[in-house]
Write a protein that holds these residues in place. Structure first.
Motif, mmCIF file in Angstrom:
data_model
loop_
_atom_site.group_PDB
_atom_site.id
_atom_site.type_symbol
_atom_site.label_atom_id
_atom_site.label_comp_id
_atom_site.label_asym_id
_atom_site.label_seq_id
_atom_site.Cartn_x
_atom_site.Cartn_y
_atom_site.Cartn_z
ATOM 1 N N ALA A 1 0.836 -1.208 0.000
ATOM 2 C CA ALA A 1 0.000 0.000 0.000
ATOM 3 C C ALA A 1 0.868 1.254 0.000
ATOM 4 O O ALA A 1 0.578 2.227 -0.710
ATOM 5 N N TYR A 2 1.942 1.249 0.772
ATOM 6 C CA TYR A 2 2.868 2.387 0.824
ATOM 7 C C TYR A 2 3.459 2.680 -0.547
ATOM 8 O O TYR A 2 3.475 3.819 -1.005
ATOM 9 N N VAL A 3 3.929 1.643 -1.209
ATOM 10 C CA VAL A 3 4.529 1.815 -2.538
ATOM 11 C C VAL A 3 3.481 2.327 -3.532
ATOM 12 O O VAL A 3 3.773 3.203 -4.349
ATOM 13 N N ALA A 4 2.262 1.814 -3.440
ATOM 14 C CA ALA A 4 1.205 2.247 -4.348
ATOM 15 C C ALA A 4 0.827 3.714 -4.129
ATOM 16 O O ALA A 4 0.494 4.425 -5.080
ATOM 17 N N LEU A 5 0.886 4.174 -2.893
ATOM 18 C CA LEU A 5 0.485 5.547 -2.577
ATOM 19 C C LEU A 5 1.630 6.548 -2.625
ATOM 20 O O LEU A 5 1.398 7.757 -2.559
ATOM 21 N N LEU A 6 2.857 6.067 -2.748
ATOM 22 C CA LEU A 6 4.023 6.941 -2.697
ATOM 23 C C LEU A 6 3.975 8.036 -3.756
ATOM 24 O O LEU A 6 4.181 9.215 -3.461
ATOM 25 N N GLU A 7 3.693 7.691 -4.981
ATOM 26 C CA GLU A 7 3.681 8.676 -6.072
ATOM 27 C C GLU A 7 2.493 9.646 -5.981
ATOM 28 O O GLU A 7 2.684 10.852 -6.005
ATOM 29 N N LEU B 1 6.475 12.423 1.877
ATOM 30 C CA LEU B 1 6.321 12.834 3.274
ATOM 31 C C LEU B 1 5.057 12.274 3.916
ATOM 32 O O LEU B 1 5.115 11.621 4.962
ATOM 33 N N LEU B 2 3.917 12.520 3.297
ATOM 34 C CA LEU B 2 2.651 12.095 3.882
ATOM 35 C C LEU B 2 2.529 10.572 3.933
ATOM 36 O O LEU B 2 2.124 10.010 4.956
ATOM 37 N N SER B 3 2.892 9.890 2.837
ATOM 38 C CA SER B 3 2.757 8.440 2.828
ATOM 39 C C SER B 3 3.742 7.782 3.798
ATOM 40 O O SER B 3 3.407 6.781 4.441
ATOM 41 N N THR B 4 4.924 8.336 3.953
ATOM 42 C CA THR B 4 5.902 7.758 4.875
ATOM 43 C C THR B 4 5.477 7.961 6.326
ATOM 44 O O THR B 4 5.595 7.045 7.146
ATOM 45 N N VAL B 5 4.962 9.129 6.639
ATOM 46 C CA VAL B 5 4.460 9.369 8.002
ATOM 47 C C VAL B 5 3.330 8.385 8.317
ATOM 48 O O VAL B 5 3.325 7.738 9.375
ATOM 49 N N ALA B 6 2.381 8.257 7.394
ATOM 50 C CA ALA B 6 1.261 7.335 7.612
ATOM 51 C C ALA B 6 1.760 5.901 7.753
ATOM 52 O O ALA B 6 1.343 5.167 8.658
ATOM 53 N N TYR B 7 2.664 5.488 6.864
ATOM 54 C CA TYR B 7 3.205 4.131 6.925
ATOM 55 C C TYR B 7 3.861 3.863 8.276
ATOM 56 O O TYR B 7 3.609 2.841 8.910
ATOM 57 N N LEU B 8 4.715 4.771 8.714
ATOM 58 C CA LEU B 8 5.445 4.551 9.960
ATOM 59 C C LEU B 8 4.514 4.489 11.170
ATOM 60 O O LEU B 8 4.668 3.618 12.030
ATOM 61 N N PRO C 1 9.134 11.778 -4.507
ATOM 62 C CA PRO C 1 7.776 12.112 -4.963
ATOM 63 C C PRO C 1 7.123 13.164 -4.064
ATOM 64 O O PRO C 1 7.064 13.001 -2.847
ATOM 65 N N ALA C 2 6.635 14.244 -4.691
ATOM 66 C CA ALA C 2 6.022 15.343 -3.936
ATOM 67 C C ALA C 2 4.545 15.077 -3.672
ATOM 68 O O ALA C 2 3.998 15.515 -2.675
#
Length: 158
Positions: A91-97, A102-109, A152-153
């Motif tokens: 899911a993280y990889v799919a949402l990264l782009e 920043l947002l996807s990494t914070v959510a993932y962690l 990715p921004a």
């Protein structure tokens, strides 16, 4: 040696052997003098192979010190956590782009920290969020300003 301890030992041995094999292959990469000194095409593979070897050694030590009281129920719980983690990474990889680093990494962690919190303990969400924001921000800054790489921004667009 019980089944779980044997399985953990095998995983550690495979990880250590993989790390040593990767290090051997990395040693065959030609070294080229560049402006960065010792950082060349083999630098990151060497770091990764050392990490793999370290993880293998830690896994072997963990298997050696495992208490015989660990049950199959605990092992099944661990397996479920592994599958949840894999799904979370996908899911993280799919949402990264689309969402951005920043947002996807914070959510993932935050989700990963919460998922790895023992069931008997209440998750400390403010602490998890603080760690996730700091880690993501520092990682973004390192890639952006030290490595001059744009991550990715996403929705932020910067």
């Amino acid at each position: 040696m019980d089944r779980l301890k044997k399985r953990e030992f095998i995983v550690g041995a495979i990880m250590l052997a993989s790390g040593l094999g990767y290090m051997t292959l990395t040693s065959q990469i030609p070294h080229v003098k560049n402006q960065y000194g010792f950082v060349d095409a083999s630098f990151v593979p060497y770091v990764l192979s050392l990490i793999m070897c370290l993880l293998g050694i830690l896994q072997l030590a963990t298997a050696r010190n495992m208490a015989a009281s660990e049950t199959d129920q605990e092992a099944r719980t661990d397996q479920r956590t592994v599958f949840k983690t894999i799904a979370l990474i996908v899911a993280y990889v799919a949402l990264l782009e689309p969402v951005g680093f920043l947002l996807s990494t914070v959510a993932y962690l935050v989700i990963q920290f919460t998922m790895l919190t023992p069931a008997a303990k209440k998750p400390n969400l403010p602490l998890y969020a603080l760690i996730a924001v700091l880690t993501s921000g520092i990682t973004y800054a390192i890639f952006r300003y030290a490595f001059d790489m744009v991550l990715p921004a996403g929705i932020f667009g910067f």
